[in-house]
Design an enzyme around this catalytic site. Sequence first.
Site, PDB file in Angstrom:
ATOM      1  CE1 TYR A 140      -3.247  -2.759   0.000  1.00 10.94           C
ATOM      2  CE2 TYR A 140      -3.779  -2.297   2.277  1.00 10.94           C
ATOM      3  CZ  TYR A 140      -3.992  -3.016   1.122  1.00 10.94           C
ATOM      4  OH  TYR A 140      -4.960  -3.975   1.098  1.00 10.94           O
ATOM      5  CE  LYS A 186       0.748 -17.692  -3.089  1.00  9.09           C
ATOM      6  NZ  LYS A 186      -0.163 -18.845  -2.978  1.00  9.09           N
ATOM      7  CG  ASP A 218      -2.616 -20.069  -1.023  1.00  2.55           C
ATOM      8  OD1 ASP A 218      -1.799 -19.955  -0.081  1.00  2.55           O
ATOM      9  OD2 ASP A 218      -2.351 -20.714  -2.052  1.00  2.55           O
ATOM     10  CG  ASP A 242      -7.181  -4.501   3.831  1.00  2.71           C
ATOM     11  OD1 ASP A 242      -8.147  -4.414   4.611  1.00  2.71           O
ATOM     12  OD2 ASP A 242      -7.062  -3.784   2.822  1.00  2.71           O
ATOM     13  CG  ASP A 246     -12.441  -6.817   6.358  1.00  2.00           C
ATOM     14  OD1 ASP A 246     -12.007  -6.280   7.398  1.00  2.00           O
ATOM     15  OD2 ASP A 246     -12.958  -6.178   5.424  1.00  2.00           O
TER      16      ASP A 246
END
Length: 352
Positions: A140, A186, A218, A242, A246
């Site tokens: 980001y 990852k 994943d 992020d 959620d």
Amino acid sequence: MYKIVSIPGDGIGPEVVAGAVSVLEQLSKKHCFEIEIEEHPFGGASYDLHGEMLTLATLEACKNCDAVLLGAVGGPKWEKLPHEHKPEAALLKIRKELELFANLRPAKVYDALLGASSLKADVVRGTDFLVFRELTGGIYFGHPRGFDENKGWNTMVYERYEVERIARLAFEAARKRDKKVISIDKANVLEVSQFWRNVVHEVHKDFPDIVLSDMYVDNAAMQIVRNPKQFDVIVTSNLFGDILSDIAGMITGSLGMLPSASIGKKHALYEPIHGSAPDIAGQNKANPIATIASVAMMFDYSFSLPGIATEIYQAIEATLASGLRTADIANPGENTVSTTVMTEAIVRHLGA
Ligand code: NAD
């Protein structure tokens, strides 16, 4: 003495922050400690008063207190303002100015609300884990970034110090919990993730009492909905956090239940994860629990008083067990109570 800056903000912000302030006042009476709560405008409320979403006075107050309690900002009235004047920009600015590099989101299922989860009660019962999301680095913020007609690009970069400081916080938190950290990355595809993994393992050498494992992002997304009870503390980068926080939040039920803490080296800010809910603002309908639970996190992380945090969680639990429900957590046809009635019941359960 604890000095708290409260910034209620917009929409339901003032209603839920008022609930959290009653909890703080009750605890101060019960445990005989002094608190000073200084209220400052922020977001749309500040724009209407001063022509800017975040004034220097509010920012300075946030920098000179022990903890910040934030309600929510934004709403249709200010949506058409230019991007740099929008409430979201003020929110990013305050996080950046206070250097809040770690975002903590608990995923805790209350027994009384097992039915509110989108997963089966048996799968979520007993779930209680904490996600540490890196908040001020990663993709980001990386450069170069941009797009043209034919391609778009962002850069995911992590500096050693950025990984070290969040890993350290996660290991320290695990010490007070079940002593298990899962670092999510990852590393099978991304070099930056391999670097993340290496640094987390280096920091782990200082925490031999904590069990560390790694999981690919994943797989983690799948495991959180398959068997959320396996997690204790998760530590991960900005982008993965992020998304995962959620997913983790929603398995526990309503947005109105979810607290958060954003922590830096010197400052900390506590807020519910929901927004200003303009659709129910001013109607005394909002669920104050997310904000009240954010106060519990404040006692845990800013004031190192986990016993008081536990008292708050127990008061919330007892109130829910007594059957009180705001509209967002009620089953169809069930009676609902107002923000103030829910708050008063939690304050009563805290005891004198
Ligand atoms: P929202 O979280 O405000 O509301 C989504 C839905 O959840 C609404 O139906 C709302 O009524 C309900 N809800 C949220 N909190 C609740 C609570 N405590 N009790 C009961 N119901 C609750 O998200 P949105 O509608 O996408 O955004 C509304 C405004 O809030 C926008 O201006 C957005 O930019 C802003 N926002 C601010 C923050 C923040 O301050 N951190 C976060 C998200 C959104």
